[in-house]
Design an enzyme around this catalytic site. Sequence first.
Site: not given
Length: 245
Positions: A53, A111
């Site tokens: 994003d 992540y």
Amino acid sequence: MNNYKLTIQYDGARFKGWQRLGNNDNTIQGKIESVISEMIGKEIEIIGCSRTDAGVHALNQVANFQSDEKLVEHKVKKYLNQYLPNDISITNVEEVHDRFHARYNSKAKTYLYKIWNEEHTNPFMRKYSMHVNKKLNVKSMKEAAKHLVGSHDFTAFSNAKSKKKSMVREVYSLEVMEEAGFVQIRVSGNGFLHNMVRKIVGALIEVGLGQLDAEAIPQILEAKQRNQINCLAEASGLYLENVEF
């Protein structure tokens, strides 16, 4: 058809995310495609492993593209790094099997999330971490994290854009670490729904602040109600750290 794998690092602070949006060039994909297409002399599409994003960073994003023309890997790398903006870096170019697909062939993604956990702000990290100015209870966060490891339906940890056939994902590991003013969260899994990592981090922050009981996590997973997690962690603290194939 020749197939090339790119390994990419980027500072996502000023970009509108990975995925090209129509004619909007202010995306990571758009920038790289523009330079590759200029180099080859025809329109080239690249496929990214993770569609990060706006504001999200990458230490090891992986993408691939195909070309009729046989390319020299080190020359491609040199050309891309010469003409891409300096907040995008190509760290490796490798010719791969023609069936290699960066998105569908990935087996695991990791992540990393950075929380600046001091009362004062950190001006140098404001685009690269989330600031939580109240002391987090890391012990409670670690207890909550245990409930999220394994194979679960993560509907409660997604948003309305997540319309997959299956909402089940497997989290291989979820670590919470303290280091020099930071609380860092590292999560590995076989795949992640849209906003799933940021929702997981948000839930752990709520636990760390005493706003959510660690033992409530199993019930939240079972209920599959998105509105039970109120905190969506900021994009600025999120990094795609590693991809395994």
